[in-house]
Design an enzyme around this catalytic site. Structure first.
Site, PDB file in Angstrom:
ATOM      1  N   ARG A 170      16.886 -24.882 -44.628  1.00 40.95           N
ATOM      2  CA  ARG A 170      17.452 -23.898 -43.697  1.00 40.95           C
ATOM      3  C   ARG A 170      17.189 -24.272 -42.232  1.00 40.95           C
ATOM      4  O   ARG A 170      16.942 -23.419 -41.387  1.00 40.95           O
ATOM      5  CB  ARG A 170      16.909 -22.494 -43.988  1.00 40.95           C
ATOM      6  CG  ARG A 170      17.169 -22.019 -45.401  1.00 40.95           C
ATOM      7  CD  ARG A 170      18.661 -21.926 -45.699  1.00 40.95           C
ATOM      8  NE  ARG A 170      18.877 -21.508 -47.077  1.00 40.95           N
ATOM      9  CZ  ARG A 170      19.064 -22.338 -48.101  1.00 40.95           C
ATOM     10  NH1 ARG A 170      19.077 -23.657 -47.890  1.00 40.95           N
ATOM     11  NH2 ARG A 170      19.250 -21.891 -49.314  1.00 40.95           N
ATOM     12  N   SER A 221      20.496 -13.445 -47.407  1.00 39.36           N
ATOM     13  CA  SER A 221      19.039 -13.538 -47.521  1.00 39.36           C
ATOM     14  C   SER A 221      18.399 -13.392 -46.145  1.00 39.36           C
ATOM     15  O   SER A 221      18.771 -14.078 -45.195  1.00 39.36           O
ATOM     16  CB  SER A 221      18.627 -14.882 -48.129  1.00 39.36           C
ATOM     17  OG  SER A 221      19.088 -14.988 -49.457  1.00 39.36           O
ATOM     18  N   GLU A 291      15.237 -15.952 -41.987  1.00 43.28           N
ATOM     19  CA  GLU A 291      16.385 -16.830 -41.802  1.00 43.28           C
ATOM     20  C   GLU A 291      17.283 -16.274 -40.708  1.00 43.28           C
ATOM     21  O   GLU A 291      17.963 -17.013 -40.014  1.00 43.28           O
ATOM     22  CB  GLU A 291      17.220 -16.922 -43.093  1.00 43.28           C
ATOM     23  CG  GLU A 291      16.635 -17.773 -44.180  1.00 43.28           C
ATOM     24  CD  GLU A 291      17.615 -17.962 -45.330  1.00 43.28           C
ATOM     25  OE1 GLU A 291      18.840 -17.811 -45.112  1.00 43.28           O
ATOM     26  OE2 GLU A 291      17.159 -18.258 -46.439  1.00 43.28           O
TER      27      GLU A 291
END
Length: 303
Positions: A170, A221, A291
């Site tokens: 990520r 998420s 995130e």
């Protein structure tokens, strides 16, 4: 701005409510919001932005929390403008930053090019997928990249090979300050059966729909998975499934999703993020890393 608005071909708005442009459906106004018509138009716009003006590049707002006081700066939104997409030779694809991940996955599948199916379940645009090395179902964006085109705030374009960047979980390293992805050339596997690839996309989307609250306002998420574990498992084990602050709550279907039940504020969501971090760290000694990108100022705060 140095460039007159009549010279621009995109869409310029002032005090634009960001609740219209984020998947959480919250957020105060951006002082200046611009959707460029194409890459050349984006170059012209950025070249006219004052050097001391806070400047942000945002896709579809699917991984973004804008605070209730809004963004005291300029925001460039390539979605709907930078949407060029075409095949390059036998294995390549040229795609611009505003192309949605889902559209890119379908385009590749229809062409019999394998490897991009996982993108179908990722909300947002290619630009965002490049910036965070978005991934799902074992695939990651930078596994597909041959080279990328970037644009800096002076309006200068630059093509660079994928080897100039390092994709992590990520994350990606190598992008310079005040520089954004505007296009990429991808390399995929040719010769696959188009019908089989399209069926795989349908299967992946069905799996996502069974396990994630896809029909409710969320950002996907919220937290990165810590090494060797899953953020959703830790949040659920901490007893936080269904936990609410104001109009925001932890999804009952997947604990790593925060859902806007219809009347949440950005402050509700941010407070819930902080409480999840605190509770999980107290219980397991693990600090969850978000995130989601958080921008702007709180309601009532001085810009």
């Amino acid at each position: 701005m140095a460039v007159e608005s009549r010279m621009l071909r995109g869409e310029l708005r002032h005090d634009e409510p960001m609740a219209r442009h984020t998947s959480w459906r919250v957020g105060g106004p951006a002082r200046c919001w611009y959707r460029p018509a194409d890459i050349e138009d984006a170059q012209r716009f950025l070249a006219g932005v004052a050097t001391d003006e806070p400047l942000y590049w945002v896709g579809l707002g699917s991984n973004l929390l804008v605070r209730d006081g809004g963004i005291p700066g300029t925001l460039v939104a390539p979605g709907g403008g930078l949407t060029g997409l075409r095949r390059l030779g036998e294995t390549g694809i040229y795609a611009e930053a505003g192309v949605t991940s889902a559209r890119l996955a379908r385009f590749c599948a229809q062409a019999g090019l394998a490897g991009a199916e996982f993108l179908a379940g990722i909300p947002g645009t290619l630009g965002g997928a490049l910036a965070m090395n978005a991934g799902a179902f074992g695939g990651e964006t930078w596994d597909l990249v041959r080279r990328v085109c970037t644009l800096d705030r002076g309006g200068r374009l630059r093509w660079r090979p994928a080897t100039a960047f390092v994709g992590g979980y990520r994350s990606v390293r190598g992008l310079k300050r005040d520089e954004w992805f505007v296009a990429a050339e991808l390399a995929l596997r040719p010769g696959a059966d188009a019908a089989a690839l399209q069926q795989r996309i349908r299967d992946l989307l069905a799996t996502r729909g069974r396990h994630q609250p896809t029909g409710q306002p969320s950002c996907g998420s919220v937290f990165r998975n810590p090494p060797g574990d899953y953020a959703g498992r830790l949040i659920e084990a901490a007893g936080l499934k269904g936990h609410r602050i104001g109009g925001a709550h932890v999804s009952e279907r997947h604990a790593n999703f925060i859902v806007n039940s219809g009347h949440a504020t950005a402050a509700d969501i941010e407070q819930l993020i902080l409480e999840i971090q605190q509770r999980v760290e107290q219980r397991f000694g693990i600090h969850l890393q978000p995130e989601v990108r958080i921008l702007g100022v709180a309601a009532g705060a001085a810009p």
